[in-house]
Design an enzyme around this catalytic site. Structure first.
Site, mmCIF file in Angstrom:
data_model
loop_
_atom_site.group_PDB
_atom_site.id
_atom_site.type_symbol
_atom_site.label_atom_id
_atom_site.label_comp_id
_atom_site.label_asym_id
_atom_site.label_seq_id
_atom_site.Cartn_x
_atom_site.Cartn_y
_atom_site.Cartn_z
ATOM 1 N N ASN A 1 33.903 30.707 32.138
ATOM 2 C CA ASN A 1 32.818 30.279 33.186
ATOM 3 C C ASN A 1 33.306 29.782 34.372
ATOM 4 O OD1 ASN A 1 30.349 31.481 32.637
ATOM 5 N ND2 ASN A 1 30.374 29.471 30.496
ATOM 6 N N LYS B 1 26.491 32.530 39.609
ATOM 7 C CA LYS B 1 26.294 32.169 38.159
ATOM 8 C C LYS B 1 26.194 30.648 37.905
ATOM 9 C CE LYS B 1 27.618 33.215 33.442
ATOM 10 N NZ LYS B 1 28.671 33.653 33.145
#
Ligand SMILES: NC(=O)c1ccc[n+]([C@@H]2O[C@H](COP(=O)([O-])OP(=O)(O)OC[C@H]3O[C@@H](n4cnc5c(N)ncnc54)[C@H](OP(=O)(O)O)[C@@H]3O)[C@@H](O)[C@H]2O)c1
Length: 285
Positions: free
Chosen positions: A95, A171
């Site tokens: 991430n 994102k």
């Protein structure tokens, strides 16, 4: 073609199992496991890759895929001495927006940042449930294309994008807003609360400002979109920050919120909401 996957968790285990159907895969694990069984939307897939738990046994491979949590990069780097040869490429599947900066001993031109949207959950060592086919996004260059090719025979859709920064910051906009769930210990349904939704928009607006300064193209409407997407998700869906807090695990707070504060400072952009909520969550028990 030899591929080493560092991290036998949800993402690493799933990717290793899919790739092992076509390639010679080595799984570099911290905790021992026997083999892999993944319950996928296409049925069960099984794999028995070579599993190493000792970094001194690692030999150079063609590709290294790092799929540890962002806070475990120092440990993961211990594998690179053995795994990286002069031509080896490293894909960082984590991430955040700093995948390229986390393994500075590897030349940037051989590092591929990877965004993954693959809902997977580890239920026991080597046992994983994959809930959707999922997709992978990498930069549109030779390494990105070669990485995407590795998944050609799998059900995971791997594609390149000419604007990776925008994809990664988009994102991050979703991920940074998820902190409201981890703090309130309420699933996605918390976005239906008007006050919480406004906090989410504020978090995303800070992300947009910093992301733009970093070169991403992010519309103002993204703040409303993130709230809308969260409201449309299954009301019981729990994001990984929330899940990590519930399980008493370390959280990827820096990669999801702290980064907006840190990179904001570089550009003279304040991110008080991300700073405050990250501090509150870090201090909560
Ligand atoms: N899960 C998802 O659905 C999902 C979706 C999108 C993105 N991501 C991102 O993908 C990344 C990986 O997440 P995840 O869900 O796969 O995490 P995870 O299930 O916790 O797996 C991480 C794995 O890394 C291993 N590890 C840690 N240090 C290591 C070391 N020094 N050497 C070897 N292995 C080591 C851990 O070992 P142990 O087995 O000992 O804990 C664990 O198996 C994160 O950045 C996450 O945010 C996850």
């Amino acid at each position: 073609m030899k591929i080493a996957v560092i991290g036998a968790g949800a993402i690493g285990g799933t990717l290793a199992a899919w790739l092992a159907q076509d390639y010679d895969v080595i799984l570099c694990a911290r905790s021992p496991l026997e083999d892999l069984e993944i319950e996928t939307p296409r049925g069960m897939i099984r794999a028995a890759p070579l599993i190493l738990t000792d970094p001194t046994q690692a030999q150079p491979v063609d590709w290294v895929l790092c799929a540890t949590k962002t806070y475990d990069c120092a440990g993961a780097a211990g594998w690179l001495t053995g795994l990286m040869g002069p031509e080896t490429r490293l894909a960082v599947i984590q991430n955040g927006v700093e995948q390229r900066d986390r393994f500075l001993t590897v030349p940037r031109e051989r590092t591929v940042p990877v965004i993954i949207d693959l809902p997977v959950e580890r239920t026991a060592p080597g046992r994983i449930v994959q809930r959707r086919d999922g997709n992978i996004t990498v930069p549109e260059d030779a390494n990105g294309a070669a990485f995407a090719d590795l998944f050609a025979e799998t059900s995971i859709d791997a594609a390149t994008t000419p604007d990776f920064a925008t994809a990664a910051w988009k994102k991050l906009a979703i991920n940074c807003s998820g902190i409201v769930s981890a703090i309130t210990l309420r699933a996605a349904e918390v976005a239906n609360d008007a006050g919480v939704a406004e906090v989410m928009r504020g978090l995303v607006r800070e992300c947009i400002a910093v992301g733009r300064a970093e070169g991403a193209t992010l519309p103002d409407s993204l703040a409303d979109k993130v709230v809308e997407w969260t409201r449309r998700a299954h009301p019981d869906s729990v994001n990984s920050l929330h899940a990590d807090r519930l399980a008493g695990r370390q959280m990827e707070l820096d990669a999801r919120n702290g980064v907006i504060v840190r990179l904001g400072e570089k550009h003279g952009i304040d991110a008080p909401l991300n700073r405050a909520l990250a501090a509150l969550l870090a201090a909560s028990r």
